[in-house]
Design a protein around this motif. Structure first.
Motif, PDB file in Angstrom:
ATOM      1  N   THR A 191      -0.246   2.985 -15.455  1.00  0.00           N
ATOM      2  CA  THR A 191      -0.833   1.660 -15.321  1.00  0.00           C
ATOM      3  C   THR A 191      -0.047   0.807 -14.321  1.00  0.00           C
ATOM      4  OG1 THR A 191       0.364   1.057 -17.296  1.00  0.00           O
ATOM      5  CG2 THR A 191      -2.020   1.416 -17.501  1.00  0.00           C
ATOM      6  N   SER A 192       1.287   1.006 -14.232  1.00  0.00           N
ATOM      7  CA  SER A 192       2.007   0.288 -13.175  1.00  0.00           C
ATOM      8  C   SER A 192       2.926   1.270 -12.463  1.00  0.00           C
ATOM      9  CB  SER A 192       2.787  -0.895 -13.745  1.00  0.00           C
ATOM     10  OG  SER A 192       3.595  -0.455 -14.806  1.00  0.00           O
TER      11      SER A 192
ATOM     12  N   ASN B 123      -5.706  -3.043 -17.027  1.00  0.00           N
ATOM     13  CA  ASN B 123      -5.166  -3.910 -15.988  1.00  0.00           C
ATOM     14  C   ASN B 123      -4.000  -3.201 -15.317  1.00  0.00           C
ATOM     15  OD1 ASN B 123      -6.886  -6.055 -16.031  1.00  0.00           O
ATOM     16  ND2 ASN B 123      -5.822  -6.992 -17.776  1.00  0.00           N
TER      17      ASN B 123
ATOM     18  N   ILE C 139      -1.123  -2.829 -12.192  1.00  0.00           N
ATOM     19  CA  ILE C 139      -0.388  -3.549 -11.154  1.00  0.00           C
ATOM     20  C   ILE C 139       0.240  -2.516 -10.234  1.00  0.00           C
ATOM     21  CG2 ILE C 139       1.547  -5.068 -10.652  1.00  0.00           C
ATOM     22  CD1 ILE C 139       1.035  -6.389 -13.348  1.00  0.00           C
TER      23      ILE C 139
ATOM     24  N   GLN D 212      -5.185  -8.451  -4.751  1.00  0.00           N
ATOM     25  CA  GLN D 212      -4.980  -8.577  -6.198  1.00  0.00           C
ATOM     26  C   GLN D 212      -3.884  -7.655  -6.675  1.00  0.00           C
ATOM     27  OE1 GLN D 212      -7.178 -10.599  -7.842  1.00  0.00           O
ATOM     28  NE2 GLN D 212      -9.033 -10.668  -6.596  1.00  0.00           N
TER      29      GLN D 212
ATOM     30  N   THR E 173      -4.771  -5.322  -9.449  1.00  0.00           N
ATOM     31  CA  THR E 173      -5.316  -5.849 -10.696  1.00  0.00           C
ATOM     32  C   THR E 173      -6.760  -6.270 -10.459  1.00  0.00           C
ATOM     33  OG1 THR E 173      -3.148  -6.751 -11.068  1.00  0.00           O
ATOM     34  CG2 THR E 173      -4.873  -7.422 -12.590  1.00  0.00           C
TER      35      THR E 173
ATOM     36  N   SER F 109     -10.167  -7.618 -11.970  1.00  0.00           N
ATOM     37  CA  SER F 109     -10.935  -8.102 -13.115  1.00  0.00           C
ATOM     38  C   SER F 109     -12.378  -7.699 -12.833  1.00  0.00           C
ATOM     39  CB  SER F 109     -10.800  -9.613 -13.252  1.00  0.00           C
ATOM     40  OG  SER F 109     -11.543 -10.266 -12.266  1.00  0.00           O
TER      41      SER F 109
END
Lengths: 350, 349, 484
Positions: free
Chosen positions: A99-100, A160, A162, A250, A253, A255
């Protein structure tokens, strides 16, 4: 004089000048450029810079939208959704399953190409429905408009993410040692590529011919179905590029509901502002691109006047309606017949 | 005596199919698919779908969409489109909420506001589309922007309404006579509907009759079928288009109020993409965007089909939000291709 | 249109004949109030004073109804609705009664349709009849049928005629406009012939045999032969025997019967026949403009596959379409773009002409054909008809084809340009190009063509060349049948 009014570039440039004039009168400081620092490098900042920076995605989409409008006589309303999807796919390829991610899973080029492929597939899907099944463009693209964002969130499992990678941020921010934001540079590159395409292929001629008179084009050996399909494919590429920029801004990220929201409407608006008939036919690419920046100029101007960003659409709508009404043929006819009536008695006096 | 009656007497399926109007053939498909879906839902996920209340809940939660979609269908039948309806619904619910909670309004004033806003949008957009001859898409797009923007200008934050009389009206449950289910203790719980549902059903019936039997209703079809011919037949095309937009605006106003009664709050993000849901419902219900073909009953079933699909997707364990839209998208795709193929084949027969 | 007298009696079917531009539609439009009239008056039975007709609605109120060539009904409504909508200003309408009324009407007129049926499910003929039923139900005294049969097949035409005869018996006067001679002789009582906006005469049907009718329409008297012969000088080249293109059994989906065709190098030939006889459909089939259903085409002795216009173009065939507006010009594009289009397509999508090259071509042809345009950038739609036609001609000349099909190149343009175009055709032929020339005006064809293929009712019925190329012979071949 009448030649200037008739030129297609008149409306967008006049609108641009009006905005410039408005800002000069209300607040000349609007145009001030100052130096800022980004990541150790000195960069330019100011309202003008944010106009050319934030208007980039719109300008890129306007390129493709102009072609689709000209060839098919309709608009693609799925660009916002497919842009989200392209961005989501790019992020997915870059992150692998983390995820990151600390390091990128794939090179950015590969990720972009995959994103590009997906966007082109979306374009091909829309194009096939429009060109082969003869469904109206707006209706055909309604499908991906509905499903696109959901597929995008499915791709990344609605997580989400990053991506804190320097290189990935290049696309949405600044390249080292260059004081101008990268999105603008990308937009310029896209514009140059499009200009070259229009110059070194017959894309422009064929697209307009198909949009104006499909029968006649066919009898002159042009394949209208193919031209419509191609215009959607080109829009697909534009969507992928815009998606990359936006995703980079972004930092990965996304949305899924709000990413590039209403950008399809702005892109169509850019085409209309450029004086291009929304029913297809003749187009002027430069006018559309200027139209896109006019929209961004309006947005930034309204921001500078302290308008709530959420309320922005209301102001935009008023501008659009005024523009559309005064440029409508029926209204123009009425005005010209009115002025004629006014002129006739004057002559008698002379 | 005549060729046609001979043909139908001989009862060839092809001929029968040929004699059904476009509107009816699409309607039949829609209803069939809805029934099939619901039966599948009942057999696969037994419990929930067997309860009448599941069905009525669908009506209750989609009442606003039904009303808005009806207005959309009318505009689509005349060959136009109105994408401002979602924005109008949001603006109506926000304005009504502010009126009730901050301006000391009552139910009556809030209803007036809702209808007023809807009519205003309809009249302005209708005038520009019909009399200035500007593409409905671009006009109503601006309408949508305006409505969304105005919503935040009226009030920028989401808030819940506290007006007592209104909450009482909102929570009024109307029992459906004789239908219901037994709870765990074996007591009979009658199924109920909300006021909004009643309003929606009344509107569906009214509009259905209007479209089917009045001169105005048939004029909508004539204008959508062939503009030029309609003119030759002595129909005032401009006025007909204008009225269609006004009606759609009115429906958006009423639908907005019903939506407001369901959520009892105002928010700038309310009814997002409702215009697209309304268009999708109309298309699934057999209304064609090219104009001239469509049916209000079909639209009702279009909304119900969307509702059922959402329920099925939820019950099947695909709880992630994205599945709903993906299935709606695929359904839309199937329907569009089906429509284009059926109409093309019918033409060739 | 000048000084035309026209009388229609109760219960007669009166044919209005004339070639394109003869003034038939103008007359009809004046009668129905679409156009205003400068002079003259219209009298109706039982009225002392001249009728005032300013709009189609006025005409309808006076009992003059028109059924146009294109169906002006709404295909998505039911038959009954199409008959009654827009006639009354009531909000609620009793559809049960209307449906019953409609059914009764359909039954009395013996129209094979049901009131509740959707109109688009009816055949074109029945739709046409529903339009007539609407007119009849509005209590019309005069019914104008403007080319109602052009899209009907024989069987459907027969049904229409039955209806017309029936109406005649009820005392309705019918004005019937058509291009099909057989049909005129089948149903009509009287014929009025117009030419160039003037009245040629009114005749009883039995007084006017076919050949004479054709002569009257074309404006050449039957006996008046001699002076045309010497105009018919055609090109005779050295390798004139080489067949450039030949077609066998060619047939398209546009309702023509299969036909054979050939053209030699440097030859000018033509398809003749009245409008709607299928001459355009034949050349469209050769060019691949319609869907070809059978037959083969050979170019210079080699079989070629032509299923799309681009194939034909690559084989050196050019086609100037009959309807300039729909198939020819690309309205909003400039004269320059319109001129280079065909050559550009042949050259390929990735090798566009520079603006300078394009302008050079455009200048060359604007000068050569004396096209009157403000500049090369002027949109073609703002040019006059003749100049638009020259631009399209320039487009194809620039593409330098071996075989050029010109379908009605002289239609709707001024006399001077017509002669110019004919001269150009002969000049091109003398340079070795093969040309097929189609025109509604026979003298033009005789002047330019060395061989004529004659068509009637979508079928090739004869071929004329050399000595046979006379007005008389052409007319009698076109008229076919009843020439005794």
């Amino acid at each position: 004089m009448s030649k200037i009014f008739k030129n297609q570039l008149f409306i967008p440039i006049a609108a641009l000048l009006l905005l410039v004039l408005f800002n000069l009168i209300v607040d000349p400081a609007f145009f001030a450029l100052s130096k800022g620092v980004y990541d150790g490098d000195s960069i330019l900042t100011g309202n003008l810079i944010s106009i050319i920076d934030n208007g980039s995605e719109l300008a890129i989409l306007a390129i493709g939208m102009t072609l689709v409008t000209a060839a098919s006589g309709g608009q693609d309303i799925s660009v916002g959704a497919t842009m989200t999807l392209a961005g989501s796919v790019i992020v997915k390829v870059l992150r692998g399953s983390e995820t990151s991610p600390v390091t990128l899973h794939q090179s950015i080029i590969v990720a972009f190409l995959v994103g590009c492929l997906v966007a082109i597939l979306c374009g091909a899907f829309n194009g096939a429905l429009v060109a082969f099944f003869k469904i109206q463009p707006m209706v055909a693209t309604l499908i991906l408009f509905t499903a696109g964002r959901s597929i995008a969130s499915w791709v990344n499992n609605n997580q989400n993410i990053i991506i804190k990678d320097e290189k990935f941020k290049y696309f949405g921010y600044y390249l080292p040692k260059i004081p101008i934001p990268t999105p603008f540079i990308i937009a310029i590159i896209c514009i140059i590529i499009m200009a070259l395409l229009l110059k070194f292929t017959t894309l422009g001629l064929y697209t307009q011919a198909v949009g104006i008179n499909e029968n006649s084009s066919r009898l002159n050996g042009i394949n209208p179905t193919l031209m419509k399909f191609v215009s959607f494919i080109i829009l697909g590429v534009c969507v992928a590029v815009a998606g990359l920029i936006k995703a980079s801004r972004q930092e990965g990220t996304i949305s899924y509901g709000g990413f590039a929201k209403y950008i399809e409407m702005d892109a169509i608006l850019a085409v209309a502002l450029g004086g291009n008939p929304l029913g297809g036919g003749k187009f002027n690419m430069a006018a559309s691109i200027i139209g896109a920046y006019v929209i961004q100029f309006l947005t930034i101007t309204l921001y500078a006047r302290g308008v709530n960003p959420e309320a922005l659409p209301a102001y935009k709508a008023v501008v659009v309606i005024i523009l559309v009404v005064i440029s409508a043929p029926t209204v123009r006819d009425k005005i010209s017949s009115l002025t004629k009536k006014l002129r006739v008695p004057k002559k008698e006096v002379c | 005596m005549s060729d046609v009656s001979k043909a139908s007497q001989s009862g060839g399926f092809k001929n029968k199919l040929k004699n059904i109007s476009d509107t009816n053939i699409l309607l039949v498909i829609t209803i069939a698919i809805f029934v099939i879906m619901y039966v599948i839902a009942i057999t696969v996920f037994k419990g929930g779908f067997l309860k009448p209340q599941t069905f009525f809940n669908m009506l209750n939660s989609d009442a606003a969409l039904i009303i808005v979609s009806c207005g959309m269908s009318i505009v689509m039948i005349t060959g136009g489109i109105d994408i401002s309806v979602g924005g109008v619904v949001a603006l109506v619910s926000m304005s009504c909420a502010v009126n009730l909670d901050y301006q000391g309004g009552n139910i009556f004033t809030s209803i007036l506001i809702a209808i007023g806003i809807g009519l205003a949008f309809g009249i302005v957009q209708g005038f520009i589309v019909a009399y200035l001859d500007i593409q409905p898409f671009i006009v109503t797009l601006a309408g949508m922007f305006f409505a969304r923007g105005m919503t935040t200008i009226v009030h920028s934050q989401q808030f819940n309404v506290a007006n007592e009389a209104f909450m009482k009206m909102k929570d009024t449950h109307i029992k459906v006579f004789g239908i219901g289910s037994y709870n765990k203790n074996g007591t009979f719980v009658p199924a109920y509907v909300l006021i909004g549902t009643i309003v929606a059903i009344i509107i569906v019936i009214l509009l259905f009759c209007m479209l089917k039997w009045t001169k105005l209703g048939r004029s909508f079809y004539a204008v959508g079928g062939n503009n030029q011919s309609a003119l030759m037949l002595g129909i005032n095309v401009k006025r007909t288009k204008f009225i269609a937009h006004v009606l759609c605006g009115l429906m958006a106003g009423i639908g907005g109020y019903v939506y407001f009664m369901f959520v009892a709050s105002g928010s700038p993000s309310h009814a997002s993409e409702m215009e697209m849901n309304a268009i999708a419902s109309s298309i699934i219900g057999g209304t064609m965007l090219t104009g001239g073909v469509g049916n209000i009953i079909g639209t009702l079933f279009g909304v119900l089909s969307l509702g059922t699909i959402k329920n099925i997707v939820g019950s099947a364990g695909f709880t992630d939000a994205w599945w709903t839209n993906i299935t709606v998208g695929s359904m839309l795709c199937i329907f569009l291709i089906l429509q284009s193929v059926i109409i093309a084949r019918k033409r060739r027969m | 249109m000048q000084n035309v007298d026209f009388t229609l009696c109760e219960g007669e079917i009166h044919a209005l004949m004339g070639e394109n531009g003869a003034g038939k539609s103008t007359l009809i439009k004046v009668l129905t109030g679409v156009y205003g009239k400068d002079e003259g008056e219209i009298f109706l039975k039982g009225m002392e004073k001249a009728a005032v007709i300013h709009s189609p609605q006025d005409a309808q109120k006076l009992g003059i109804s028109t059924v146009y060539q294109e169906i002006t009904l709404c295909p998505n409504l039911s038959v009954a609705e199409n008959m009654y909508i827009g006639r009354e200003n009531k909000i609620y309408q009793n559809w049960k009664k209307i449906n019953a009324d409609a059914d009764r009407m359909l039954k009395t007129l013996d129209i094979p349709a049901q009131a509740k049926q959707q109109l688009s499910t009816c055949s074109i003929a029945v739709q046409q009849m529903v339009a007539i039923a609407r007119a009849v139900d509005m209590d019309c005294k005069v019914l104008i049928l403007d080319e109602p049969t052009s899209s009907l097949d024989e069987h459907e035409v027969e049904k229409l005629f039955t209806l017309m005869r029936d109406l005649k018996k009820r005392g309705v006067g019918i004005i019937f406009v058509t291009h099909f001679l057989d049909q005129v002789y089948e149903v009509c009582d009287k014929i009025t012939v117009l030419r160039d906006g003037k009245l040629v005469g009114e005749y009883e049907i039995k007084d006017l045999p076919r050949v004479k009718l054709v002569a009257k329409m074309l404006g050449k008297d039957f006996d008046d032969v001699a002076d045309i012969k010497d105009e018919g000088a055609c090109y005779k080249g050295e390798d004139a025997d080489k067949v450039v293109l030949s077609a066998e059994n060619l047939c398209s989906n546009q309702g023509i019967k299969p036909f054979d065709f050939y053209i030699k190098k440097g030859e000018v030939n033509g398809f003749t026949g009245l409008l709607g006889s299928g001459r355009s459909e034949c050349v469209r089939a050769i060019f691949g403009a319609d869907r070809v259903t059978s037959g083969t085409v050979s170019m210079n002795g080699k079989k070629v596959k032509i299923s799309k216009p681009i194939h034909a173009m690559k084989n050196g065939i050019a086609y100037l379409p009959e309807d300039r507006k729909i198939d020819g010009i690309i309205g909003e594009l400039s004269v320059r773009d319109n001129i280079i289009l065909a050559l550009q397509v042949l050259k390929g999508a990735f090798r566009p002409f520079s603006k300078a090259e394009a302008n050079k071509f455009a200048d060359e042809y604007v000068k050569l054909l004396e096209i009157k345009t403000a500049s090369n950038d002027t949109p073609i739609k703002s040019l006059s008809g003749g100049n638009q036609q020259k631009v399209i001609l320039a487009r194809w000349l620039l593409a330098n084809p071996e075989y050029l099909i010109l379908d009605e190149p002289t239609r709707g343009i001024d006399v001077g340009t017509k002669v110019e175009i004919q001269k150009l055709v002969l000049k091109l032929a003398s340079e070795g190009k093969s040309i097929t020339f189609i025109s509604s005006e026979t003298d033009e064809m005789i002047r330019t063509c060395s061989r004529l293929v004659v068509m009637r009712d979508r079928k090739v019925v004869g071929e004329l060349s050399g000595e046979d190329l006379t007005q008389n012979k052409i007319m009698s071949t076109i008229a076919g049948g009843g020439e005794e």
